[in-house]
Design an enzyme around this catalytic site. Structure first.
Site, mmCIF file in Angstrom:
data_model
loop_
_atom_site.group_PDB
_atom_site.id
_atom_site.type_symbol
_atom_site.label_atom_id
_atom_site.label_comp_id
_atom_site.label_asym_id
_atom_site.label_seq_id
_atom_site.Cartn_x
_atom_site.Cartn_y
_atom_site.Cartn_z
ATOM 1 N N LYS A 195 -11.706 20.044 -63.007
ATOM 2 C CA LYS A 195 -10.941 19.009 -63.715
ATOM 3 C C LYS A 195 -10.010 18.336 -62.706
ATOM 4 O O LYS A 195 -8.995 18.885 -62.315
ATOM 5 C CB LYS A 195 -10.118 19.680 -64.819
ATOM 6 C CG LYS A 195 -9.752 18.826 -66.010
ATOM 7 C CD LYS A 195 -8.928 17.597 -65.737
ATOM 8 C CE LYS A 195 -7.448 17.815 -65.914
ATOM 9 N NZ LYS A 195 -6.655 16.638 -65.532
ATOM 10 N N GLY A 246 -1.018 23.018 -59.084
ATOM 11 C CA GLY A 246 -0.204 22.017 -59.765
ATOM 12 C C GLY A 246 1.224 22.513 -59.919
ATOM 13 O O GLY A 246 1.693 23.325 -59.122
ATOM 14 N N SER A 247 1.868 22.047 -60.961
ATOM 15 C CA SER A 247 3.290 22.348 -61.123
ATOM 16 C C SER A 247 3.509 23.779 -61.613
ATOM 17 O O SER A 247 2.654 24.355 -62.293
ATOM 18 C CB SER A 247 3.914 21.364 -62.107
ATOM 19 O OG SER A 247 3.299 21.513 -63.366
ATOM 20 N N GLU A 268 -1.670 28.122 -57.577
ATOM 21 C CA GLU A 268 -1.006 27.567 -56.388
ATOM 22 C C GLU A 268 -0.036 26.515 -56.911
ATOM 23 O O GLU A 268 -0.455 25.451 -57.358
ATOM 24 C CB GLU A 268 -2.064 26.974 -55.447
ATOM 25 C CG GLU A 268 -1.580 26.888 -54.018
ATOM 26 C CD GLU A 268 -0.911 25.569 -53.737
ATOM 27 O OE1 GLU A 268 0.328 25.494 -53.964
ATOM 28 O OE2 GLU A 268 -1.578 24.630 -53.314
ATOM 29 N N CYS A 302 3.001 20.237 -51.837
ATOM 30 C CA CYS A 302 3.653 21.422 -52.393
ATOM 31 C C CYS A 302 4.389 22.209 -51.314
ATOM 32 O O CYS A 302 5.416 22.822 -51.587
ATOM 33 C CB CYS A 302 2.642 22.300 -53.096
ATOM 34 S SG CYS A 302 1.153 22.572 -52.133
ATOM 35 N N GLU A 399 11.960 20.760 -56.933
ATOM 36 C CA GLU A 399 10.902 20.106 -56.164
ATOM 37 C C GLU A 399 10.918 18.613 -56.512
ATOM 38 O O GLU A 399 10.689 18.235 -57.660
ATOM 39 C CB GLU A 399 9.558 20.730 -56.543
ATOM 40 C CG GLU A 399 8.427 20.262 -55.674
ATOM 41 C CD GLU A 399 7.098 20.942 -56.013
ATOM 42 O OE1 GLU A 399 6.804 21.129 -57.201
ATOM 43 O OE2 GLU A 399 6.365 21.278 -55.077
HETATM 44 P P1 NDP Z 1 0.612 19.149 -63.319
HETATM 45 O O1 NDP Z 1 0.828 20.580 -63.048
HETATM 46 O O2 NDP Z 1 0.890 18.635 -64.673
HETATM 47 O O3 NDP Z 1 -0.902 18.762 -62.971
HETATM 48 C C1 NDP Z 1 -1.827 19.533 -62.240
HETATM 49 C C2 NDP Z 1 -3.181 19.545 -62.939
HETATM 50 O O4 NDP Z 1 -3.106 20.272 -64.166
HETATM 51 C C3 NDP Z 1 -3.686 18.155 -63.323
HETATM 52 O O5 NDP Z 1 -5.079 18.123 -63.241
HETATM 53 C C4 NDP Z 1 -3.215 18.062 -64.751
HETATM 54 O O6 NDP Z 1 -3.862 17.090 -65.491
HETATM 55 C C5 NDP Z 1 -3.499 19.452 -65.257
HETATM 56 N N1 NDP Z 1 -2.741 19.853 -66.433
HETATM 57 C C6 NDP Z 1 -1.618 19.299 -66.974
HETATM 58 N N2 NDP Z 1 -1.218 19.996 -68.056
HETATM 59 C C7 NDP Z 1 -2.096 21.011 -68.200
HETATM 60 C C8 NDP Z 1 -2.217 22.095 -69.131
HETATM 61 N N3 NDP Z 1 -1.342 22.282 -70.113
HETATM 62 N N4 NDP Z 1 -3.234 22.970 -68.975
HETATM 63 C C9 NDP Z 1 -4.114 22.819 -67.975
HETATM 64 N N5 NDP Z 1 -4.060 21.820 -67.074
HETATM 65 C C10 NDP Z 1 -3.060 20.930 -67.174
HETATM 66 O O7 NDP Z 1 1.394 18.303 -62.294
HETATM 67 P P2 NDP Z 1 1.867 16.797 -62.515
HETATM 68 O O8 NDP Z 1 0.803 15.918 -62.077
HETATM 69 O O9 NDP Z 1 2.385 16.564 -63.894
HETATM 70 O O10 NDP Z 1 3.092 16.734 -61.543
HETATM 71 C C11 NDP Z 1 4.356 17.215 -61.989
HETATM 72 C C12 NDP Z 1 5.058 17.911 -60.861
HETATM 73 O O11 NDP Z 1 4.288 19.025 -60.446
HETATM 74 C C13 NDP Z 1 5.213 17.104 -59.606
HETATM 75 O O12 NDP Z 1 6.317 16.302 -59.657
HETATM 76 C C14 NDP Z 1 5.324 18.167 -58.577
HETATM 77 O O13 NDP Z 1 6.637 18.617 -58.508
HETATM 78 C C15 NDP Z 1 4.469 19.261 -59.081
HETATM 79 N N6 NDP Z 1 3.146 19.295 -58.461
HETATM 80 C C16 NDP Z 1 2.877 20.273 -57.579
HETATM 81 C C17 NDP Z 1 1.662 20.301 -56.973
HETATM 82 C C18 NDP Z 1 1.304 21.338 -55.999
HETATM 83 O O14 NDP Z 1 0.386 21.134 -55.209
HETATM 84 N N7 NDP Z 1 1.929 22.480 -56.008
HETATM 85 C C19 NDP Z 1 0.648 19.301 -57.203
HETATM 86 C C20 NDP Z 1 1.013 18.329 -58.204
HETATM 87 C C21 NDP Z 1 2.219 18.354 -58.783
HETATM 88 P P3 NDP Z 1 -3.266 15.598 -65.454
HETATM 89 O O15 NDP Z 1 -3.124 15.182 -64.052
HETATM 90 O O16 NDP Z 1 -4.302 14.844 -66.101
HETATM 91 O O17 NDP Z 1 -1.971 15.672 -66.174
#
Ligand code: NDP
Length: 493
Positions: A195, A246-247, A268, A302, A399
């Site tokens: 995804k 992700g977050s 991660e 990140c 962050e």
């Molecule tokens: P998210 O954690 O929301 O997104 C990461 C992935 O998870 C995306 O594919 C997202 O989909 C998906 N996702 C969102 N909600 C859910 C859920 N409930 N269950 C499963 N998957 C989900 O990060 P954001 O894009 O919202 O960014 C927010 C903050 O996260 C940033 O400001 C940053 O601080 C942090 N971040 C950290 C990252 C890292 O590498 N550690 C990477 C990205 C963000 P979709 O994009 O469609 O919402």
């Protein structure tokens, strides 16, 4: 917003670079992209589509299918159906497919790089020189392990794939994160449902075309596009493993919903890395490392070095050099080969950065931003430094995920360690010093998954990457990244 500050007299005169735009002709965009399920692009059962834009112009690039739970279930079924034949394939044959994907990525590298910068906003020199070559390197690296798994994990029993992996990736390194997830999973004999992030689906969909060209058996890789709900549906689907980047907030939700299900999980998550400059560090080299540490990929990293800890005797000298260097960063069109800092990935991310920067000003930190013209359309943020930051400030704790550096000082080694570890995160850290013994001493005491010494933001497929504490658990890269996709107890489900 805060005002830009005048250039200091000491700064070198700004260079006027002629624009050097990379042509976008090489990219052929479809009007619409369906879901990649069972080796084909299919219409979503949901009947819903969403636009994906270029964050540097706000133009719509294409429409992309939005997968609902029924679409995700269909993708998981396809992965499940493909699993027996894929795992039964001779490992050397499996490796050939993964090598083929790597070679295709190399052959189409320019196309991937342009598309990555168009859809994500990152400078073309980064997509061209970092994201795409590293993505290919991951496929090459893991392809090499596919027929050597028993030697990779000696005395552990017969390695077998875990089954079907659900893989959820963010928008900051769209293709590279797909490679981090897919390459070890495929090499280990798993089938997957990936995804991509809502804002950056296009290179993953181009990768799907590469999978077709590589004649990967249908259903081995499936790609479902959509927003957070699609990711949540994948987490709830009957998969054997979830790999998420992700977050921390979403990571916690996933941890809760997979608890007790028997699904394997690797997370991660976020970071707030300390980049520590000691008084004996080579300062000019450190300046480049600090700049790269926080402004690489607009700080959407990140493991970004977002907290700079400087030993007091060199604070003034380092700050002067950093301010001068900031003046020379070129912010603008991601497709211009001279651009250092591209577009912020989305309006939502820009608003988050603005809100945190305003909190820094309100809490009393001193802001510095170079003068630079920003394009009128698109999402942009000037490279920003904060001094006078205390550990309790939000900009030192949260962050920001943008081009914003918070600078703190320290006097002793113990104080540096104390401050560096004073964070809920533990993903990465950097140490700048000419003393090898100090590097080793610091690396032992810093609670971070990766510690870079006299460099920053270096990635290598052979090297494990991952965090402690709220930065998650599990490792990606190297043999450590292969292990979560294998079982040694005599077979998968
Ligand atoms: P998210 O954690 O929301 O997104 C990461 C992935 O998870 C995306 O594919 C997202 O989909 C998906 N996702 C969102 N909600 C859910 C859920 N409930 N269950 C499963 N998957 C989900 O990060 P954001 O894009 O919202 O960014 C927010 C903050 O996260 C940033 O400001 C940053 O601080 C942090 N971040 C950290 C990252 C890292 O590498 N550690 C990477 C990205 C963000 P979709 O994009 O469609 O919402």
């Amino acid at each position: 917003m805060t005002e830009a500050i005048e250039r200091p007299a000491s700064a070198a005169p700004p260079w006027e670079y002629a624009s050097a735009p990379e042509s976008t002709d090489i990219v052929r965009l479809d009007h619409r992209y369906g879901l990649f399920i069972g080796g084909e692009f299919v219409e979503p059962k949901s009947g819903r589509w969403f636009p994906t834009i270029s964050p540097s112009t706000e133009e719509t690039l294409a429409e992309v299918a939005e997968a609902d739970a029924a679409d995700v279930a269909r993708a998981v079924d396809a992965a499940r159906d493909a699993a027996p034949a894929w795992r039964a394939l001779a490992p050397a044959e499996r490796a050939k497919y993964v090598f083929r994907i790597a070679r295709q990525l190399q052959e189409r590298a320019r196309e991937f790089a342009v598309l990555e910068s168009l859809n994500g906003g990152k400078p073309i020199k980064e997509s061209r020189d970092v994201d795409i070559p590293l993505a290919a390197a991951h496929f090459f690296y893991y392809a090499g392990w596919a027929d050597k798994l028993e030697y990779a994990f000696p005395a552990r029993g017969t390695p077998a794939p875990v089954g079907v992996a659900g893989q959820i990736i963010p928008w900051n390194f769209p293709l590279l994160m797909a490679a981090w997830k897919l390459a070890p999973a495929l090499a280990a004999g798993n089938t997957t449902v990936l995804k991509p992030a809502e804002t950056t689906p296009l290179t993953a969909l181009l990768l799907a075309q590469v999978m077709q060209e590589a004649e990967l058996p249908p259903g081995v890789v499936n790609i479902v596009t959509g927003a957070g709900e699609t990711g949540a549906a994948l987490v709830d689907a009957p998969v054997d493993k979830i790999a998420f980047t992700g977050s921390t907030e979403v990571g916690k939700i996933i941890r809760r919903s997979t608890a007790g299900t028997g699904k394997r999980l690797t997370l991660e998550l976020g970071g707030k890395a300390a980049n520590i400059v000691f008084e004996d560090a080579p300062l000019d080299q450190a300046v480049e490392g600090v700049i790269n540490g926080i402004f690489f990929n607009q700080g959407h990293v990140c493991c970004a070095g977002s907290r700079l800890l400087v030993q007091e005797p060199v604070f003034d000298a380092l700050l002067g050099k950093l301010k001068d260097r900031l003046q020379t960063l070129r912010v603008g069109d991601p497709l211009d080969k001279n651009t250092d800092v591209g577009a912020i990935n989305s309006r939502a991310q820009l608003e988050k950065i603005e809100e945190l920067v305003e909190s820094g000003v309100e809490e009393g930190a001193e802001i510095y931003q170079p003068e630079c013209l920003l394009p009128e359309r698109g999402f942009w943020f000037r490279p920003t430094l904060f001094t006078g930051v205390s550990q309790s400030h939000r900009i030192a704790r949260e962050e920001i995920f943008g081009p914003v550096l918070s600078i703190l000082t320290f006097r002793t080694v113990d104080e540096a360690v104390e401050k560096a570890n004073n964070t809920p995160y533990g993903l990465s850290a950097g140490v700048w010093t000419e003393k090898g013994s100090r590097i080793l001493h610091m690396a032992q005491r810093l609670r971070a998954g990766v510690v870079w010494a006299n460099t920053f933001n270096r990635f290598d497929p052979t090297s494990p990457f991952g965090g402690y504490k709220e930065s998650g658990f599990g490792r990606e890269g190297g043999l450590h990244g292969l292990e979560p996709y294998l079982t040694f107890d005599g077979g998968a489900r």
